[in-house]
Design a protein around this motif. Structure first.
Motif, PDB file in Angstrom:
ATOM      1  N   PHE A  47       0.818  -1.209   0.000  1.00  0.00           N
ATOM      2  CA  PHE A  47       0.000   0.000   0.000  1.00  0.00           C
ATOM      3  C   PHE A  47       0.852   1.260   0.000  1.00  0.00           C
ATOM      4  CE2 PHE A  47      -2.648   3.256   2.122  1.00  0.00           C
ATOM      5  CZ  PHE A  47      -3.787   3.193   1.314  1.00  0.00           C
ATOM      6  N   GLN A  48       1.949   1.249   0.747  1.00  0.00           N
ATOM      7  CA  GLN A  48       2.792   2.442   0.799  1.00  0.00           C
ATOM      8  C   GLN A  48       3.458   2.706  -0.557  1.00  0.00           C
ATOM      9  OE1 GLN A  48       2.533   4.418   3.342  1.00  0.00           O
ATOM     10  NE2 GLN A  48       1.206   2.910   4.342  1.00  0.00           N
ATOM     11  N   ALA A  49       3.827   1.661  -1.268  1.00  0.00           N
ATOM     12  CA  ALA A  49       4.382   1.836  -2.612  1.00  0.00           C
ATOM     13  C   ALA A  49       3.342   2.427  -3.548  1.00  0.00           C
ATOM     14  CB  ALA A  49       4.901   0.503  -3.150  1.00  0.00           C
ATOM     15  N   THR A  50       2.096   1.992  -3.404  1.00  0.00           N
ATOM     16  CA  THR A  50       1.019   2.543  -4.225  1.00  0.00           C
ATOM     17  C   THR A  50       0.824   4.020  -3.936  1.00  0.00           C
ATOM     18  OG1 THR A  50      -0.109   0.406  -4.435  1.00  0.00           O
ATOM     19  CG2 THR A  50      -1.453   2.381  -4.727  1.00  0.00           C
ATOM     20  N   VAL A  51       0.842   4.398  -2.656  1.00  0.00           N
ATOM     21  CA  VAL A  51       0.675   5.807  -2.292  1.00  0.00           C
ATOM     22  C   VAL A  51       1.827   6.640  -2.851  1.00  0.00           C
ATOM     23  CG1 VAL A  51       0.560   7.445  -0.377  1.00  0.00           C
ATOM     24  CG2 VAL A  51      -0.671   5.270  -0.227  1.00  0.00           C
ATOM     25  N   ARG A  52       3.052   6.140  -2.738  1.00  0.00           N
ATOM     26  CA  ARG A  52       4.199   6.876  -3.290  1.00  0.00           C
ATOM     27  C   ARG A  52       4.060   7.042  -4.800  1.00  0.00           C
ATOM     28  NH1 ARG A  52       6.955   3.626   0.569  1.00  0.00           N
ATOM     29  NH2 ARG A  52       7.575   2.138  -1.050  1.00  0.00           N
ATOM     30  N   TYR A  53       3.597   6.005  -5.456  1.00  0.00           N
ATOM     31  CA  TYR A  53       3.385   6.072  -6.905  1.00  0.00           C
ATOM     32  C   TYR A  53       2.338   7.121  -7.258  1.00  0.00           C
ATOM     33  CZ  TYR A  53       1.429   4.736 -11.443  1.00  0.00           C
ATOM     34  OH  TYR A  53       0.947   4.764 -12.721  1.00  0.00           O
ATOM     35  N   SER A  87      -9.533   4.417   7.299  1.00  0.00           N
ATOM     36  CA  SER A  87      -9.428   5.799   7.790  1.00  0.00           C
ATOM     37  C   SER A  87      -8.367   6.624   7.079  1.00  0.00           C
ATOM     38  CB  SER A  87      -9.127   5.790   9.292  1.00  0.00           C
ATOM     39  OG  SER A  87      -7.876   5.157   9.548  1.00  0.00           O
ATOM     40  N   PHE A  88      -7.675   6.060   6.112  1.00  0.00           N
ATOM     41  CA  PHE A  88      -6.542   6.737   5.476  1.00  0.00           C
ATOM     42  C   PHE A  88      -6.982   8.067   4.863  1.00  0.00           C
ATOM     43  CE2 PHE A  88      -3.480   7.099   1.810  1.00  0.00           C
ATOM     44  CZ  PHE A  88      -2.370   7.354   2.592  1.00  0.00           C
ATOM     45  N   ASP A  89      -6.269   9.114   5.240  1.00  0.00           N
ATOM     46  CA  ASP A  89      -6.620  10.468   4.810  1.00  0.00           C
ATOM     47  C   ASP A  89      -5.637  10.925   3.742  1.00  0.00           C
ATOM     48  OD1 ASP A  89      -7.645  13.006   4.593  1.00  0.00           O
ATOM     49  OD2 ASP A  89      -6.816  13.735   6.487  1.00  0.00           O
ATOM     50  N   HIS A  90      -6.106  10.931   2.498  1.00  0.00           N
ATOM     51  CA  HIS A  90      -5.263  11.322   1.364  1.00  0.00           C
ATOM     52  C   HIS A  90      -6.195  11.884   0.296  1.00  0.00           C
ATOM     53  CE1 HIS A  90      -2.696  11.009  -2.190  1.00  0.00           C
ATOM     54  NE2 HIS A  90      -1.664  10.805  -1.395  1.00  0.00           N
ATOM     55  N   PRO A  91      -5.843  12.999  -0.311  1.00  0.00           N
ATOM     56  CA  PRO A  91      -6.769  13.629  -1.263  1.00  0.00           C
ATOM     57  C   PRO A  91      -7.124  12.760  -2.463  1.00  0.00           C
ATOM     58  CG  PRO A  91      -4.589  14.664  -1.339  1.00  0.00           C
ATOM     59  CD  PRO A  91      -4.610  13.793  -0.128  1.00  0.00           C
ATOM     60  N   ALA A  92      -6.285  11.776  -2.781  1.00  0.00           N
ATOM     61  CA  ALA A  92      -6.561  10.937  -3.952  1.00  0.00           C
ATOM     62  C   ALA A  92      -7.202   9.605  -3.596  1.00  0.00           C
ATOM     63  CB  ALA A  92      -5.268  10.682  -4.729  1.00  0.00           C
ATOM     64  N   TYR A  93      -7.309   9.293  -2.300  1.00  0.00           N
ATOM     65  CA  TYR A  93      -7.840   7.984  -1.883  1.00  0.00           C
ATOM     66  C   TYR A  93      -9.356   8.007  -1.974  1.00  0.00           C
ATOM     67  CZ  TYR A  93      -8.177   3.750   1.077  1.00  0.00           C
ATOM     68  OH  TYR A  93      -8.428   2.497   1.585  1.00  0.00           O
ATOM     69  N   LEU A  94      -9.916   7.120  -2.783  1.00  0.00           N
ATOM     70  CA  LEU A  94     -11.335   7.192  -3.144  1.00  0.00           C
ATOM     71  C   LEU A  94     -12.221   6.263  -2.323  1.00  0.00           C
ATOM     72  CD1 LEU A  94     -13.146   8.691  -5.202  1.00  0.00           C
ATOM     73  CD2 LEU A  94     -12.700   6.820  -6.830  1.00  0.00           C
ATOM     74  N   HIS A  95     -11.644   5.455  -1.455  1.00  0.00           N
ATOM     75  CA  HIS A  95     -12.451   4.494  -0.701  1.00  0.00           C
ATOM     76  C   HIS A  95     -13.490   5.186   0.178  1.00  0.00           C
ATOM     77  CE1 HIS A  95     -13.646   1.028   1.608  1.00  0.00           C
ATOM     78  NE2 HIS A  95     -13.209   1.580   2.738  1.00  0.00           N
ATOM     79  N   HIS A  96     -14.728   4.742   0.064  1.00  0.00           N
ATOM     80  CA  HIS A  96     -15.855   5.280   0.843  1.00  0.00           C
ATOM     81  C   HIS A  96     -15.933   6.798   0.712  1.00  0.00           C
ATOM     82  CE1 HIS A  96     -19.052   5.548   3.589  1.00  0.00           C
ATOM     83  NE2 HIS A  96     -18.410   5.423   4.742  1.00  0.00           N
ATOM     84  N   ARG A  97     -15.822   7.273  -0.543  1.00  0.00           N
ATOM     85  CA  ARG A  97     -15.925   8.705  -0.803  1.00  0.00           C
ATOM     86  C   ARG A  97     -16.851   8.967  -1.984  1.00  0.00           C
ATOM     87  NH1 ARG A  97     -10.398  11.555  -1.844  1.00  0.00           N
ATOM     88  NH2 ARG A  97     -11.777  13.365  -2.089  1.00  0.00           N
TER      89      ARG A  97
END
Length: 277
Positions: A47-53, A87-97
């Motif tokens: 997951f962290q590699a995906t976020v960095r990407y 609960s991950f807070d990231h402007p690009a994370y689309l889960h449950h949004r």
């Protein structure tokens, strides 16, 4: 507005350096007049590699294209807990949004998804405990943190999706729904001579999610991945279902139709054009 989706890029499994393709991807997205690009899961096995990407690609794209992403089961095997996924807070994370698309009457609705064994073939005579034990023994998902049972985890997904679609309805919008796991049995291929695969189908997704989406008057498009075979768009009750994952380009598992990543990426990019106000 044109919105594009990709799933199952599997950069690390495919032994690819993702940044090598930034310029070519940016050029193509701009040529296609794409405003929003969504990754529907299985980008890396971490997951962290995906976020960095995602951060690096968004910085490269600049303001040209807005990027969003979900986590597939491969993204979940390392670098994240279930609580963090929720609960991950990231402007690009689309889960449950729910993300309204400016200048349109449409919104992106995202959910990582999960499974509940309802896509397993009938007549196998297997219990939920059988599928769970098989998963723990043979499937990559055994490494994923999951404090809930698979059915309980899927119950939570369904509640989230129902709430998010209610938000879209209240806003008088139409939904482009994105998930990683499979929502309809139409896309499953069962094989009587492949008992391993028939057990794995229980872990592909949930027919309950498909029923929820089919019953929603606000859902326009459903995008998903995970299966690693490619299907023509399915039109069902006025909803469009898109499933063209990129998958593996490996000697032991050759799922590509060419020999290079960019050809496969372009050919599996799912594009939806939505009207502007």
């Amino acid at each position: 507005m044109r919105v594009a989706f990709s799933t199952d890029l599997h950069f690390d499994v495919n032994h690819l350096t993702a940044s090598d393709y930034f310029q070519a991807q940016k050029d193509y997205l701009e040529q296609q007049n794409i405003s929003v690009y969504v990754l529907g899961g299985d980008t890396f096995n971490d997951f962290q590699a995906t976020v960095r990407y995602v951060d690096a690609l968004q910085a490269f794209l600049g303001n040209t294209v807005q990027l969003y992403f979900l986590a597939g089961n491969h993204d979940m095997v390392k670098g994240v807990t279930y609580a963090e996924l929720e609960s991950f807070d990231h402007p690009a994370y689309l889960h449950h949004r729910v993300v309204s698309l400016p200048g349109t009457d449409y919104a992106l609705v995202g959910n990582n998804g999960w499974y509940d064994y309802t896509l397993a073939p009938a007549g196998q005579g297997k219990t939920a405990e059988d599928y769970f034990r098989w998963k723990k023994a043979f499937w990559i998902d055994s490494a994923i943190d999951s404090p809930l049972s698979d059915t309980e985890r899927m119950d939570r997904v369904l509640k989230q999706v129902q709430a998010d679609l209610a938000t879209v309805a209240a806003q008088r919008q139409r939904a482009l729904f994105v998930t990683h796991f499979v929502p309809r049995q139409d896309f499953l291929i069962y094989a009587g001579d492949r008992p391993y695969w028939n057990m794995a189908t229980a872990l592909m997704g949930s027919s309950r999610l498909g029923g929820l989406l089919a019953a929603s008057p606000v859902v326009d498009t459903v995008v998903f991945g995970h299966l690693h075979h490619r299907d023509a768009p399915l039109l069902a009750a006025g909803q469009v279902y898109l499933h063209t994952p990129l998958g593996y380009g490996l000697k032991r598992a050759w799922e590509w139709q060419s020999t290079d990543f960019m050809t496969e990426w372009r050919n599996t990019l799912m594009i939806r054009e939505i009207p502007e106000k």
